[in-house]
Design an enzyme around this catalytic site. Sequence first.
Site, PDB file in Angstrom:
ATOM      1  N   SER A 191      45.350  39.678  35.381  1.00 23.48           N
ATOM      2  CA  SER A 191      46.213  40.261  36.415  1.00 23.48           C
ATOM      3  C   SER A 191      47.038  39.145  37.032  1.00 23.48           C
ATOM      4  O   SER A 191      46.482  38.225  37.643  1.00 23.48           O
ATOM      5  CB  SER A 191      45.370  40.923  37.499  1.00 23.48           C
ATOM      6  OG  SER A 191      46.182  41.136  38.642  1.00 23.48           O
TER       7      SER A 191
ATOM      8  N   HIS B  26      48.165  42.572  33.027  1.00 27.66           N
ATOM      9  CA  HIS B  26      47.979  43.609  34.051  1.00 27.66           C
ATOM     10  C   HIS B  26      48.937  43.351  35.222  1.00 27.66           C
ATOM     11  O   HIS B  26      48.952  42.253  35.790  1.00 27.66           O
ATOM     12  CB  HIS B  26      46.521  43.571  34.519  1.00 27.66           C
ATOM     13  CG  HIS B  26      46.146  44.667  35.456  1.00 27.66           C
ATOM     14  ND1 HIS B  26      45.855  45.943  35.039  1.00 27.66           N
ATOM     15  CD2 HIS B  26      45.997  44.680  36.807  1.00 27.66           C
ATOM     16  CE1 HIS B  26      45.531  46.701  36.080  1.00 27.66           C
ATOM     17  NE2 HIS B  26      45.621  45.951  37.175  1.00 27.66           N
TER      18      HIS B  26
ATOM     19  N   ASP C 148      50.075  44.569  38.911  1.00 21.97           N
ATOM     20  CA  ASP C 148      49.678  45.344  40.082  1.00 21.97           C
ATOM     21  C   ASP C 148      50.881  45.669  40.953  1.00 21.97           C
ATOM     22  O   ASP C 148      51.476  44.782  41.553  1.00 21.97           O
ATOM     23  CB  ASP C 148      48.641  44.556  40.889  1.00 21.97           C
ATOM     24  CG  ASP C 148      47.302  44.527  40.193  1.00 21.97           C
ATOM     25  OD1 ASP C 148      46.783  45.624  39.881  1.00 21.97           O
ATOM     26  OD2 ASP C 148      46.775  43.428  39.947  1.00 21.97           O
TER      27      ASP C 148
ATOM     28  N   MET D   8      52.260  47.434  44.179  1.00 26.42           N
ATOM     29  CA  MET D   8      51.775  47.903  45.487  1.00 26.42           C
ATOM     30  C   MET D   8      52.947  48.198  46.412  1.00 26.42           C
ATOM     31  O   MET D   8      53.939  47.467  46.411  1.00 26.42           O
ATOM     32  CB  MET D   8      50.897  46.836  46.131  1.00 26.42           C
ATOM     33  CG  MET D   8      49.748  46.379  45.244  1.00 26.42           C
ATOM     34  SD  MET D   8      48.681  45.259  46.130  1.00 26.42           S
ATOM     35  CE  MET D   8      47.602  44.709  44.808  1.00 26.42           C
TER      36      MET D   8
ATOM     37  N   HIS E 239      49.736  49.006  36.842  1.00 25.21           N
ATOM     38  CA  HIS E 239      48.779  49.745  37.672  1.00 25.21           C
ATOM     39  C   HIS E 239      49.504  50.090  38.966  1.00 25.21           C
ATOM     40  O   HIS E 239      49.697  49.222  39.814  1.00 25.21           O
ATOM     41  CB  HIS E 239      47.562  48.825  37.904  1.00 25.21           C
ATOM     42  CG  HIS E 239      46.568  49.335  38.887  1.00 25.21           C
ATOM     43  ND1 HIS E 239      45.623  48.524  39.463  1.00 25.21           N
ATOM     44  CD2 HIS E 239      46.346  50.584  39.383  1.00 25.21           C
ATOM     45  CE1 HIS E 239      44.860  49.240  40.275  1.00 25.21           C
ATOM     46  NE2 HIS E 239      45.288  50.489  40.256  1.00 25.21           N
TER      47      HIS E 239
ATOM     48  N   MET F 191      49.794  51.267  42.400  1.00 25.41           N
ATOM     49  CA  MET F 191      49.081  51.592  43.643  1.00 25.41           C
ATOM     50  C   MET F 191      50.147  51.990  44.644  1.00 25.41           C
ATOM     51  O   MET F 191      50.455  51.256  45.594  1.00 25.41           O
ATOM     52  CB  MET F 191      48.283  50.359  44.111  1.00 25.41           C
ATOM     53  CG  MET F 191      47.039  50.110  43.277  1.00 25.41           C
ATOM     54  SD  MET F 191      46.415  48.438  43.452  1.00 25.41           S
ATOM     55  CE  MET F 191      47.427  47.611  42.233  1.00 25.41           C
TER      56      MET F 191
ATOM     57  N   MET G 268      38.377  51.362  39.574  1.00 27.31           N
ATOM     58  CA  MET G 268      38.508  50.246  40.516  1.00 27.31           C
ATOM     59  C   MET G 268      37.120  49.816  40.967  1.00 27.31           C
ATOM     60  O   MET G 268      36.345  50.627  41.482  1.00 27.31           O
ATOM     61  CB  MET G 268      39.309  50.681  41.762  1.00 27.31           C
ATOM     62  CG  MET G 268      40.804  50.843  41.569  1.00 27.31           C
ATOM     63  SD  MET G 268      41.648  49.381  40.943  1.00 27.31           S
ATOM     64  CE  MET G 268      41.247  48.149  42.191  1.00 27.31           C
TER      65      MET G 268
ATOM     66  N   GLY H 164      44.296  46.438  46.546  1.00 27.57           N
ATOM     67  CA  GLY H 164      45.204  45.789  47.489  1.00 27.57           C
ATOM     68  C   GLY H 164      45.213  44.271  47.371  1.00 27.57           C
ATOM     69  O   GLY H 164      46.252  43.649  47.597  1.00 27.57           O
ATOM     70  N   PHE H 165      44.083  43.700  46.994  1.00 27.70           N
ATOM     71  CA  PHE H 165      44.006  42.242  46.988  1.00 27.70           C
ATOM     72  C   PHE H 165      43.136  41.733  45.842  1.00 27.70           C
ATOM     73  O   PHE H 165      42.166  42.398  45.466  1.00 27.70           O
ATOM     74  CB  PHE H 165      43.421  41.736  48.317  1.00 27.70           C
ATOM     75  CG  PHE H 165      44.246  42.165  49.499  1.00 27.70           C
ATOM     76  CD1 PHE H 165      45.345  41.415  49.910  1.00 27.70           C
ATOM     77  CD2 PHE H 165      43.958  43.350  50.163  1.00 27.70           C
ATOM     78  CE1 PHE H 165      46.137  41.831  50.975  1.00 27.70           C
ATOM     79  CE2 PHE H 165      44.747  43.777  51.238  1.00 27.70           C
ATOM     80  CZ  PHE H 165      45.835  43.011  51.644  1.00 27.70           C
ATOM     81  N   GLY H 166      43.501  40.570  45.341  1.00 23.36           N
ATOM     82  CA  GLY H 166      42.668  39.918  44.339  1.00 23.36           C
ATOM     83  C   GLY H 166      41.537  39.165  45.034  1.00 23.36           C
ATOM     84  O   GLY H 166      41.511  39.054  46.268  1.00 23.36           O
ATOM     85  N   GLY H 167      40.605  38.681  44.254  1.00 23.85           N
ATOM     86  CA  GLY H 167      39.576  37.794  44.782  1.00 23.85           C
ATOM     87  C   GLY H 167      38.456  38.445  45.575  1.00 23.85           C
ATOM     88  O   GLY H 167      37.715  37.751  46.269  1.00 23.85           O
TER      89      GLY H 167
ATOM     90  N   ASP I  45      38.653  47.164  36.915  1.00 28.85           N
ATOM     91  CA  ASP I  45      39.597  46.315  37.641  1.00 28.85           C
ATOM     92  C   ASP I  45      39.025  45.913  39.001  1.00 28.85           C
ATOM     93  O   ASP I  45      38.853  46.753  39.879  1.00 28.85           O
ATOM     94  CB  ASP I  45      40.905  47.103  37.823  1.00 28.85           C
ATOM     95  CG  ASP I  45      42.002  46.281  38.463  1.00 28.85           C
ATOM     96  OD1 ASP I  45      41.816  45.055  38.655  1.00 28.85           O
ATOM     97  OD2 ASP I  45      43.057  46.874  38.771  1.00 28.85           O
TER      98      ASP I  45
ATOM     99  N   GLY J 250      37.033  42.069  40.768  1.00 31.43           N
ATOM    100  CA  GLY J 250      35.794  41.294  40.863  1.00 31.43           C
ATOM    101  C   GLY J 250      35.151  40.953  39.538  1.00 31.43           C
ATOM    102  O   GLY J 250      33.942  40.711  39.470  1.00 31.43           O
TER     103      GLY J 250
ATOM    104  N   GLY K  11      41.767  38.753  37.528  1.00 28.78           N
ATOM    105  CA  GLY K  11      42.825  37.990  38.187  1.00 28.78           C
ATOM    106  C   GLY K  11      42.340  36.609  38.560  1.00 28.78           C
ATOM    107  O   GLY K  11      42.580  35.622  37.856  1.00 28.78           O
ATOM    108  N   SER K  12      41.590  36.531  39.670  1.00 23.70           N
ATOM    109  CA  SER K  12      41.187  35.221  40.182  1.00 23.70           C
ATOM    110  C   SER K  12      40.281  34.458  39.211  1.00 23.70           C
ATOM    111  O   SER K  12      40.377  33.238  39.118  1.00 23.70           O
ATOM    112  CB  SER K  12      40.520  35.374  41.548  1.00 23.70           C
ATOM    113  OG  SER K  12      39.536  36.373  41.506  1.00 23.70           O
TER     114      SER K  12
HETATM  115  C1  DX5 Z   1      43.512  44.825  43.165  1.00 29.56           C
HETATM  116  C2  DX5 Z   1      44.165  44.796  41.815  1.00 29.56           C
HETATM  117  C3  DX5 Z   1      43.481  43.958  40.806  1.00 29.56           C
HETATM  118  C4  DX5 Z   1      43.343  42.496  41.174  1.00 29.56           C
HETATM  119  C5  DX5 Z   1      42.086  41.990  40.547  1.00 29.56           C
HETATM  120  O1  DX5 Z   1      44.109  45.824  43.917  1.00 29.56           O
HETATM  121  O2  DX5 Z   1      44.247  46.105  41.279  1.00 29.56           O
HETATM  122  O3  DX5 Z   1      44.112  44.083  39.534  1.00 29.56           O
HETATM  123  O4  DX5 Z   1      44.410  41.701  40.737  1.00 29.56           O
HETATM  124  O5  DX5 Z   1      41.856  40.695  40.998  1.00 29.56           O
HETATM  125  P1  DX5 Z   1      40.426  40.011  40.852  1.00 29.56           P
HETATM  126  O6  DX5 Z   1      40.128  39.943  39.380  1.00 29.56           O
HETATM  127  O7  DX5 Z   1      40.618  38.670  41.482  1.00 29.56           O
HETATM  128  O8  DX5 Z   1      39.435  40.889  41.572  1.00 29.56           O
HETATM  129 ZN    ZN Z   2      45.009  46.322  39.178  1.00 32.27          ZN
END
Ligand code: DX5
Ligand code: ZN
Length: 214
Positions: A8, A33, A35, A37, A66, A68, A137, A142-145, A173, A175, A195-196
Amino acid sequence: MILKIAPSILSSDFLHLEKEIRAVEKAGADMLHLDIMDGHFVPNLTFGPSIVKQVRSVTKLPLDAHLMITNPADFADKFINAGVNYLSFHIETDANYVSLFRKIRKRGVKAGIAINPETSLDALPGVIDEVDYVLIMSVHPGFGGQAFIEESVEKIRKAKEIIGSRTVEIEIDGGINFETAKLVKEAGVNILVAGSFIFNSHDYTKPIAELRNV
Ligand code: DX5
Ligand code: ZN
């Protein structure tokens, strides 16, 4: 089962996006991927079709968008025109699911239904024959990490039961790291978004290979 790895770009360095994309492609990513938003469906903003079009121009990887966003029907065509190959939107929106899935598939793009952690799978049987994949999900969008929500493993198992013998993929998707990837693989996912775990690493080859061989 062979797992597809979808980095991502939310956690990538946006000032060097082209370099980041080429690096994960070279490191063995199977798809990318994206995202999307809108600051309304989720409390964050990212990017839209014009950036996706630019991403398309620098990679051959399948693009997995994706959405959102509250009004996916207003944007599906725009993302398809920008060159995405997979397009998911959320079951929590009030979109006319079936007509939107059909519209997406008619254009040769894989259609997915995305489901938030607190949403049950009760509505899934009603749409399962219209989709190519289910995006579960495993964090609040909304956020990575963020930390993986453990209940997602059971949800994957349930989704797998609903899918039965259909050729519908399951994408997870949120964590995902080496540890959580093991759990979701056992439960039956096909596509791992990360992602992270990938972008916080120095050498992207290592986390991608670790996830694939989990
Ligand atoms: C969150 C996104 C994810 C996000 C995952 O809303 O849909 O795709 O980038 O990031 P990690 O892998 O860091 O949880
Ligand atoms: Zn996503």
